[in-house]
Design an enzyme around this catalytic site. Sequence first.
Site, PDB file in Angstrom:
ATOM      1  N   ARG A   1      49.443  49.337  41.874  1.00 26.13           N
ATOM      2  CA  ARG A   1      49.312  48.460  43.037  1.00 26.13           C
ATOM      3  C   ARG A   1      50.318  47.310  42.982  1.00 26.13           C
ATOM      4  O   ARG A   1      50.905  46.930  43.998  1.00 26.13           O
ATOM      5  CB  ARG A   1      47.885  47.912  43.113  1.00 26.13           C
TER       6      ARG A   1
ATOM      7  N   TYR B   1      44.755  59.300  36.035  1.00 29.83           N
ATOM      8  CA  TYR B   1      46.070  59.830  36.409  1.00 29.83           C
ATOM      9  C   TYR B   1      47.177  58.959  35.811  1.00 29.83           C
ATOM     10  O   TYR B   1      46.943  57.808  35.430  1.00 29.83           O
ATOM     11  CB  TYR B   1      46.226  59.905  37.929  1.00 29.83           C
TER      12      TYR B   1
ATOM     13  N   GLU C   1      49.744  32.629  51.981  1.00 32.37           N
ATOM     14  CA  GLU C   1      48.948  33.222  50.899  1.00 32.37           C
ATOM     15  C   GLU C   1      48.253  32.100  50.153  1.00 32.37           C
ATOM     16  O   GLU C   1      48.888  31.128  49.736  1.00 32.37           O
ATOM     17  CB  GLU C   1      49.842  34.018  49.954  1.00 32.37           C
TER      18      GLU C   1
ATOM     19  N   ASP D   1      41.844  45.470  55.507  1.00 35.46           N
ATOM     20  CA  ASP D   1      40.453  45.263  55.133  1.00 35.46           C
ATOM     21  C   ASP D   1      39.763  44.211  55.980  1.00 35.46           C
ATOM     22  O   ASP D   1      38.527  44.222  56.090  1.00 35.46           O
ATOM     23  CB  ASP D   1      40.353  44.857  53.659  1.00 35.46           C
TER      24      ASP D   1
END
Length: 418
Positions: free
Chosen positions: A112, A220, A38, A297
């Site tokens: 997330r 929401y 990462e 993605d």
Amino acid sequence: MTSGRKQSQPVLIAGGGIGGFAAALALSRAGIKVHLFERASEIKEIGAGIQIGPNAFHVFERLGLTEAVRAKAAMPQRLVMMDGISGEQVVSIPLDDQFLHRFTHPYALIHRADLHRILLEACLGSDLIEVSTGVKVNDFTDHDDGVTVQTTEGDVQGRALIGADGLWSTVRSQIVGDGTPRVSGHIAYRAVLPISEVPEELRSNTMTLWAGAKTHLVHYPLRGGELFNLVAVFHSDRYVEGWDAEGDAEELQSRFRDAVPTVKALLSKIETWRMWVLCDRDPVRTWSKGNVTLLGDAAHPMLQYMAQGACMAMEDAVVLADEMAHANGDAADAFQRYQERRYLRTGKVQMSARLYGEFYHASGVTRELRNQFLQSRTVDQTLDGIAWLYDAAPVQPRQTQTAGNAVVSDSSSSQLHC
């Protein structure tokens, strides 16, 4: 047969997002060593709420994460689409026993960062997964017996490479070579409020979308109702690039000037917004080459209107792990089989997301026809239209996989996503 040396090397993963960690975990569950890189020095997910359909829960079930996700998620009572200009209800989909009977699993809303943390902690608990932060993958060389990855910390040898490095994937540039992403002309502003700051009459446990002319607002609850997530989207040619930047509140108010008072009241509650320019790419059939493949993605970036970006990446992860487990160490063969199982399904979601963006943002006669059509449909008809997406078949273990999982269906029924 492959050599013992090759088998002992880890699969390398570029990218520590939801897709990268889901892939690492799925591979480890299959007994395969993984080394994930990462580029950020700290593992964290940027963003706000995301929606996870029943298809994601089929993945969680296979990874042993269902209870952990349920503990952090909010379960809305219904999905609602409102006309943001007239204020009329267009469609309401109850997420009750009928929905659960049809799809087995619920529809959920989760921060997330919470989903990312669940995946990260599961990976850190595995002896088969090594995670390196602050390391960027710059390039790679594919050999017959493995890969050499050039990173900011030096060269690393691996059995194979998975590019899970997102929309601007470095790995994709060598595999597909299709240049920069397609700029949609749509801008998303995101914000999260404490529920105490939301007017009480707007705190319903629903996923609600207000569809306007070239605009929409989604809101929401998150974290069991502690937080309130808002996503405002509008068309603009002002930006060609932008990611997690501070948004222009005046432009936002201007774009929603014709919205109903409820929408304006919600927008006024936010003083600072974070902005994203929405981009995608055209679907491609080939995203694997030799011992290198793409995931999430990096392989099939999509606009947010189907709420399936993270879901598709996690589906990729378990399918890829299945193929690796059955490939007897032949990563190149596994990657080709994985790609064949995924490209039509993910391509359909990519193209459907573009269509839904126009569907939500319709104006004039098109808007009236949209409302009339959706208001005439029964709940059963609506559920029939989304069955292709929420079915478990695409992520069933390889030995029970049936052909033709990218089923053509009635994609005209609305799903109410951001």
